[in-house]
Design a protein around this motif. Structure first.
Motif, mmCIF file in Angstrom:
data_model
loop_
_atom_site.group_PDB
_atom_site.id
_atom_site.type_symbol
_atom_site.label_atom_id
_atom_site.label_comp_id
_atom_site.label_asym_id
_atom_site.label_seq_id
_atom_site.Cartn_x
_atom_site.Cartn_y
_atom_site.Cartn_z
ATOM 1 N N LYS A 20 -29.207 30.338 14.312
ATOM 2 C CA LYS A 20 -28.461 29.104 14.255
ATOM 3 C C LYS A 20 -29.237 27.840 14.411
ATOM 4 O O LYS A 20 -30.007 27.957 15.138
ATOM 5 C CB LYS A 20 -27.046 29.351 14.914
ATOM 6 N N GLU A 21 -28.796 26.945 13.812
ATOM 7 C CA GLU A 21 -29.360 25.795 14.130
ATOM 8 C C GLU A 21 -29.062 25.270 15.432
ATOM 9 O O GLU A 21 -27.970 25.579 16.218
ATOM 10 C CB GLU A 21 -29.323 24.528 13.152
ATOM 11 N N THR A 22 -30.107 24.303 16.122
ATOM 12 C CA THR A 22 -29.694 23.962 17.506
ATOM 13 C C THR A 22 -29.473 22.265 17.415
ATOM 14 O O THR A 22 -30.072 21.587 16.439
ATOM 15 C CB THR A 22 -31.058 24.183 18.253
ATOM 16 N N ARG A 23 -28.983 21.776 18.510
ATOM 17 C CA ARG A 23 -28.875 20.251 18.504
ATOM 18 C C ARG A 23 -29.140 19.941 19.868
ATOM 19 O O ARG A 23 -28.801 20.600 20.660
ATOM 20 C CB ARG A 23 -27.250 19.886 18.080
ATOM 21 N N ALA A 24 -29.850 18.941 19.954
ATOM 22 C CA ALA A 24 -30.466 18.479 21.307
ATOM 23 C C ALA A 24 -30.404 17.003 21.222
ATOM 24 O O ALA A 24 -30.390 16.198 20.308
ATOM 25 C CB ALA A 24 -31.914 18.956 21.588
ATOM 26 N N CYS A 25 -29.778 16.593 22.527
ATOM 27 C CA CYS A 25 -29.805 15.002 22.687
ATOM 28 C C CYS A 25 -31.155 14.795 23.801
ATOM 29 O O CYS A 25 -31.409 15.631 24.449
ATOM 30 C CB CYS A 25 -28.534 14.871 23.627
ATOM 31 N N PRO A 26 -31.697 13.787 23.406
ATOM 32 C CA PRO A 26 -33.086 13.503 24.312
ATOM 33 C C PRO A 26 -32.824 13.447 25.678
ATOM 34 O O PRO A 26 -33.553 13.670 26.500
ATOM 35 C CB PRO A 26 -33.439 12.050 23.687
ATOM 36 N N GLU A 27 -31.388 12.888 26.054
ATOM 37 C CA GLU A 27 -31.139 12.751 27.405
ATOM 38 C C GLU A 27 -30.551 14.001 28.038
ATOM 39 O O GLU A 27 -31.053 14.434 29.115
ATOM 40 C CB GLU A 27 -30.001 11.529 27.374
ATOM 41 N N HIS A 28 -29.689 14.532 27.440
ATOM 42 C CA HIS A 28 -28.724 15.690 27.895
ATOM 43 C C HIS A 28 -29.317 17.034 27.501
ATOM 44 O O HIS A 28 -28.635 18.302 27.880
ATOM 45 C CB HIS A 28 -27.266 15.832 27.862
ATOM 46 N N ALA B 231 -26.446 8.921 22.250
ATOM 47 C CA ALA B 231 -27.793 8.866 21.859
ATOM 48 C C ALA B 231 -27.681 9.815 20.326
ATOM 49 O O ALA B 231 -26.711 10.632 20.301
ATOM 50 C CB ALA B 231 -28.702 9.342 22.735
ATOM 51 N N GLU B 232 -28.821 9.577 19.307
ATOM 52 C CA GLU B 232 -28.821 10.215 18.145
ATOM 53 C C GLU B 232 -29.105 11.485 18.566
ATOM 54 O O GLU B 232 -30.197 11.921 19.287
ATOM 55 C CB GLU B 232 -29.846 9.485 17.181
ATOM 56 N N VAL B 233 -28.443 12.596 18.163
ATOM 57 C CA VAL B 233 -28.784 14.186 18.202
ATOM 58 C C VAL B 233 -29.905 14.592 17.344
ATOM 59 O O VAL B 233 -29.802 14.288 16.064
ATOM 60 C CB VAL B 233 -27.403 14.950 18.067
ATOM 61 N N VAL B 234 -30.678 15.382 17.729
ATOM 62 C CA VAL B 234 -31.641 15.900 17.015
ATOM 63 C C VAL B 234 -31.436 17.349 16.459
ATOM 64 O O VAL B 234 -31.072 17.977 17.345
ATOM 65 C CB VAL B 234 -33.326 15.947 17.648
ATOM 66 N N THR B 235 -31.227 17.710 15.260
ATOM 67 C CA THR B 235 -30.889 18.940 14.812
ATOM 68 C C THR B 235 -32.104 19.650 14.712
ATOM 69 O O THR B 235 -32.953 19.203 13.880
ATOM 70 C CB THR B 235 -30.048 18.744 13.556
ATOM 71 N N GLY B 236 -32.314 20.648 15.292
ATOM 72 C CA GLY B 236 -33.527 21.357 15.478
ATOM 73 C C GLY B 236 -33.416 22.412 14.130
ATOM 74 O O GLY B 236 -32.315 22.790 13.483
ATOM 75 N N ARG B 237 -34.402 23.204 13.727
ATOM 76 C CA ARG B 237 -34.324 24.390 13.096
ATOM 77 C C ARG B 237 -33.562 25.585 13.521
ATOM 78 O O ARG B 237 -33.160 25.720 14.636
ATOM 79 C CB ARG B 237 -35.487 24.612 12.243
ATOM 80 N N ASN B 238 -33.541 26.530 12.571
ATOM 81 C CA ASN B 238 -32.620 27.651 12.989
ATOM 82 C C ASN B 238 -33.537 28.609 14.049
ATOM 83 O O ASN B 238 -34.706 28.886 13.673
ATOM 84 C CB ASN B 238 -32.365 28.707 11.800
ATOM 85 N N GLU C 71 -19.433 21.016 19.704
ATOM 86 C CA GLU C 71 -18.197 20.273 20.065
ATOM 87 C C GLU C 71 -18.814 19.150 20.905
ATOM 88 O O GLU C 71 -18.075 18.195 21.309
ATOM 89 C CB GLU C 71 -17.157 20.924 20.697
ATOM 90 N N GLU C 72 -20.131 19.077 21.367
ATOM 91 C CA GLU C 72 -20.534 18.176 21.928
ATOM 92 C C GLU C 72 -21.364 16.946 21.172
ATOM 93 O O GLU C 72 -21.596 16.099 21.640
ATOM 94 C CB GLU C 72 -21.550 18.521 22.993
ATOM 95 N N VAL C 73 -21.340 17.165 20.065
ATOM 96 C CA VAL C 73 -21.817 16.295 18.948
ATOM 97 C C VAL C 73 -20.567 15.493 18.076
ATOM 98 O O VAL C 73 -19.817 16.433 17.707
ATOM 99 C CB VAL C 73 -22.708 16.910 18.222
ATOM 100 N N LEU C 74 -20.511 14.233 18.092
ATOM 101 C CA LEU C 74 -19.774 13.307 17.372
ATOM 102 C C LEU C 74 -20.392 12.537 16.503
ATOM 103 O O LEU C 74 -21.087 11.735 17.035
ATOM 104 C CB LEU C 74 -18.856 12.556 18.574
ATOM 105 N N ASP C 75 -20.251 12.910 15.181
ATOM 106 C CA ASP C 75 -20.820 12.002 14.185
ATOM 107 C C ASP C 75 -22.282 11.923 14.342
ATOM 108 O O ASP C 75 -22.893 10.778 14.356
ATOM 109 C CB ASP C 75 -20.327 10.468 14.428
ATOM 110 N N GLY C 76 -22.947 13.233 14.812
ATOM 111 C CA GLY C 76 -24.484 13.159 14.876
ATOM 112 C C GLY C 76 -24.952 12.482 16.306
ATOM 113 O O GLY C 76 -26.016 12.320 16.392
#
Length: 853
Positions: free
Chosen positions: A577-585, A603-610, A591-596
RNA sequence: GCCGAAGUGGUGGAAUCGGUAGACACGUCGGUCUCAAAAACCGAUGCCUUCCGGGCGUGCCGGUUCGAGUCCGGCCUUCGGUACCA
């Protein structure tokens, strides 16, 4: 019948019925050819994950399909119940490993039952049960008798975090396979299984397992690492000792100009002359400081130190300086290498650095090598030169001749070297099978008598987490008397590697309640080998190699007559599954991502690959939630439909919705046509024509397609797609009232073909379609060959290989008819205008290519 | 470095033996129904285009063939395994 599809209600009903009636219980007495289907049993971690859902869904399709085909299907489930996590839980929250494990098993059993998997639960076993591991202890005693189990002191892998040793197979890139800590080398007294005695047979059989994926066989071959070469003894100048080397290139012996020893080589210190002692000590210390990761990296510079001693080249009689070199490993071959700088790149670099002589003895075709101008070693084949009587031979012949020459003089022989090491099986942990031996000061190592088995794991024990095996601190367990001399003695406190239990559970499933021996011969003879084994590829050189080895052990002890345990192997891909990462957290849950943006710091969330689902990466889907929301059938369907089983599966929430919608459509279509179909007559195939006949053709083509897609090839995704197409065709069928019998057959076929994938909803629909007996008793549908034939066929017309038109001709039309039809097609004519037809190629039933110029 | 697997639309993936590339599904767009929304249903959906038609398209370059995603030669990339293995 309800109008709405209600998976929870349906699934509860059928699961309760399966639990009560036990339709998946099997015995050897049942009719039909046997089929043993097995998925790798889980470690009871507490909750099932999507990888389990996928593994067991795949297996269940095959089990149900084979059962419908009339096979006597053994499909068991159990628990690989010993291991570290249970012990860690005990240290962290005071729960006893046995309690923790039993609770986890209870939870996971409920979860698996919620998936509607067709297991024979009466055969359930857990490896932490004394009724299981007692037999393992017995087999160990037999291995001890045969010398296949032994204890020795050796440099072994030690995981400081798990506080235990590990087998070579359980070290990945110098790190512990379980906890990822860097492993250390320690000299320890440990128990081993002599898997190296089976190296040749294990390798040989990799060529006789056509039902295994090539990738796994290749990995096993590489792991065994057979290389044919020669052992050669080099006499040490002025001493009564010699150094034995292993080489795959005896043909280059005349070019050996120095000797390289591993710093750990037993002769390293003895051969060091007093004036070299300080330099050698410095060097050894330096090498020891550098850990193995660095030591084995590519750019690590080759370094060494001269010992001051020399040895004699057995063919040239020349003195060769003896060096210690950092790139020579004590763990491979003999820990000593004859250095041939002209023909080995490492030796070449070493020789250049220390200004040692380079002597060319192999001349490649069409090139003249000169030591002074060479920039790299020539490692390829060639013609032997500067090699005395061997001059002129090609290098391949030279390998044999040089070895023969040495053998005649007693200086060497041909030999085979394996990379495979004996399996280190003792662990300094509590939660495992006790190793049944006793240490006596008088008698030494004494096996526990068979009559004293099982040696039970004591339950009253404290978990401090303060290092050392918990068993070692339990005097009531440790202190015993010697079975031979009755004097006070101590029990072994190490336990077995958990891979020992998983090396034979598939045999025990044939007779899980047998009380006389590890296995009942007749049951194993009947059920084994496993016809289809399914699991993750991560066990390619661990479990899958150990299980093959153990099977041969039990065969040679005389307990079974089986060479290989697994006839066919399917290695399913990971669930990603894709991953999402915040540079800070760091990693974020969806559910920790709101509008990217990160919900905490924007901070802008980086969507990682699967990536493979893992808790630490916060990209997991919990099967329980999925089943609660959509039902088990949808969860199963999605994992089977989204990707072919051997490939990684990319999770897609919308794809799950799609599968749920599909099941709703199936439900609704049956519901809407229930009245129509209820009193339908039998089909009179000869009277059908038009759309009714076309629909029936689709039905029978789908039966054929789905059967062939499941059987042996596991193309579940395309099988499901074919049923979807059939459903679309039924939905789109005009005037269903005109042929209720065809609609009935079509709907029943959809239900029957889907039943291995989504058993609950199919059973329910089958019942509503007027069948009081279970769908499982109806057998797998067969197709009517005559229904597959069409009256007309569509022929694609190409001009010079490009599609220019399509014509419909009667089925079986001859070439002339097709050609005439094609040439009169308006669009085709446009491309023929002013051109000459050179030839026409007809592919029967498919296409016509008109070649013009 | 060596061994293995794989590169196809916006996405997951289909395409027996070399024979209509993109099945099936997701997504997107448009529509029907509705006060509205959801659900459901219908239609469109590789890219470009002068749109009843045509051109280009299966990682890149070349070849074989009437015809290549598929076969051959040479590369590139990604993933997995393994490695100073003597």
């Amino acid at each position: 019948m309800q109008e709405r599809y209600n998976p929870q209600e349906i699934e509860n009903f059928w699961q309760a019925r399966w639990a009560e009636e036990k339709p998946y219980r099997v015995s050897e007495e049942q009719g039909g050819a046997k089929y043993y289907l097995l998925e790798m049993f889980p470690y009871p971690s507490g909750r099932i994950h999507m990888g389990h859902v996928r593994n067991y869904s795949i297996g269940d399709v095959v089990a149900r399909f084979k059962r419908l085909q009339g096979f006597n299907v053994l499909h068991p489930m159990g628990w690989d119940a010993f291991g570290m996590p249970a012990e860690n839980a005990a240290i962290q929250n005071g729960t006893h490993p046995a309690v923790w494990t039993r609770e986890n098993i209870a939870n996971m059993r409920v979860q698996l039952k919620r998936m509607g998997l067709s297991y024979d639960w009466d055969r359930e076993l857990a490896t932490c049960d004394p009724d299981y591991y007692r037999w393992e202890q017995l087999i160990f005693l037999k291995m001890l008798e045969k010398g296949l189990a032994y204890k020795k002191s050796a440099a072994v892998n030690w995981c400081p975090k798990c506080e235990t040793v590990l087998a070579n197979e359980q070290v990945e890139e110098e790190c512990c396979w379980r906890c990822d800590s860097r492993v250390e080398q320690q000299e320890l007294d440990q128990w081993f299984f002599r898997i190296t005695a089976y190296a040749e047979e294990l390798l040989d059989w990799t060529h006789k397992l056509p039902g295994w994926p090539d990738s796994v066989l290749t990995m096993q071959r590489n792991w065994i690492g057979k290389s044919v070469g020669s052992e050669i003894d080099f006499r040490v100048d002025g001493r009564d000792e010699s150094i034995r080397v292993f080489t795959t290139r005896p043909d280059t012996l005349h070019g050996a100009t120095f000797m390289s020893l591993a710093p750990e080589h037993p002769l390293a210190i003895p051969l060091t002359l007093p004036d070299r002692r300080a330099a050698v000590d410095d060097f050894i210390r330096k090498v020891q400081r550098v850990d193995n990761i660095q030591r084995t990296s590519d750019d690590y510079e080759k370094e060494g130190v001269f010992t001051g001693s020399h040895c004699i080249n057995p063919v040239t009689g020349e003195k060769m300086p003896i060096y210690l070199a950092n790139f020579v490993l004590m763990g491979y071959g003999t820990g000593a290498v004859m250095a041939v700088p002209a023909h080995d790149q490492r030796d070449f670099e070493f020789a250049r650095k220390y200004r040692l002589p380079v002597r060319v003895v192999i001349q490649p075709a069409g090139e003249v090598l000169t030591p002074d101008t060479m920039t790299a070693a020539w490692e390829g084949p060639g013609r032997m030169i500067a090699s005395g009587d061997f001059d002129g031979l090609d290098s391949e012949t030279g390998k044999v001749r040089v070895t023969e020459h040495l053998e005649a003089k007693g200086l060497g022989k041909q030999t085979v070297n394996y990379r495979l090491r004996d399996w280190l099986v003792s662990r300094q942990r509590y939660w495992g099978t006790p190793i049944p031996v006793i240490y006596c000061d008088t008698c030494g190592v004494v096996p526990v008598p068979e009559s004293d088995l099982p040696i039970q794991l004591p339950t009253e024990i404290a978990f401090t987490g303060e290092g050392g095996s918990p068993l070692a601190g339990l005097s009531s367990f440790v202190n015993t008397s010697c079975p031979a001399c009755a004097r006070p003695a101590r029990r072994e406190t190490d336990t077995f590697d958990t891979f020992v239990e998983s090396s034979w559970y598939f045999l025990r499933f044939a007779c899980p309640h047998f009380t006389q021996a590890p296995v009942e011969r007749s049951a194993v003879d009947y059920w084994l080998p496993v016809d289809q084994y399914i699991g993750g590829v991560e066990h390619a050189v661990m479990h899958l190699l150990y299980a093959r080895f153990w099977t041969k052990i039990m065969r040679d002890i005389g307990m079974i007559a089986l060479d290989e345990p697994f006839e066919n192997l399917l290695t399913q891909g990971m669930v990603c599954k894709e991953t999402r990462a915040c540079p800070e957290h760091g990693w974020l849950y969806p559910e920790e991502v709101l509008d990217g943006r990160c919900s905490r710091c924007a901070a802008e969330v980086v969507t990682g690959r699967n990536e493979k689902m893992s808790k630490s990466k916060k990209n997991v889907i919990d099967p329980d939630g999925l089943i609660k929301r959509y039902g088990a059938d949808t969860a199963r369907l999605f994992t089977l439909f989204a990707s072919p089983p051997e490939k990684d599966l990319e999770w897609n929430d919308q794809g799950v919705d799609g599968c749920y919608r599909f099941l709703n459509r199936v439900w609704r279509l049956v519901y809407e046509n229930l009245d129509l179909v209820r009193d339908a007559a039998k089909i009179d195939a000869s009277s059908l024509d038009g759309p009714a006949r076309d629909l029936r053709r689709s039905v029978h083509r789908t039966i054929k397609k789905v059967t062939e897609d499941i059987d042996g090839s596991f193309h579940f995704n395309t099988a499901i797609a074919a049923v979807m197409e059939l459903l679309n065709a039924i939905s789109a069928f005009p005037e269903k009232e005109s042929c209720p019998e065809v609609i009935k057959e079509a709907l029943e076929t959809v239900v029957r073909l889907l039943s291995p994938f989504v058993p609950h909803v199919c059973e329910e629909l089958w019942r509503h379609l007027g069948h009081p007996e279970s769908l499982e008793l109806s057998g797998w549908p067969s197709w009517d060959e005559s229904a597959l034939i069409a009256d007309t066929q569509l022929i694609v017309v190409q001009v010079n290989g490009k599609v220019r038109g399509k014509v419909t001709v009667p089925a079986g039309a001859d070439d002339r008819t097709i050609e005439t039809a094609a040439l009169s097609d308006a669009n085709v004519e446009r491309f023929l205008e002013g051109k000459t037809v050179r030839k026409m190629i007809v592919v029967p039933g498919r296409l016509l290519n008109i070649v013009v110029g």
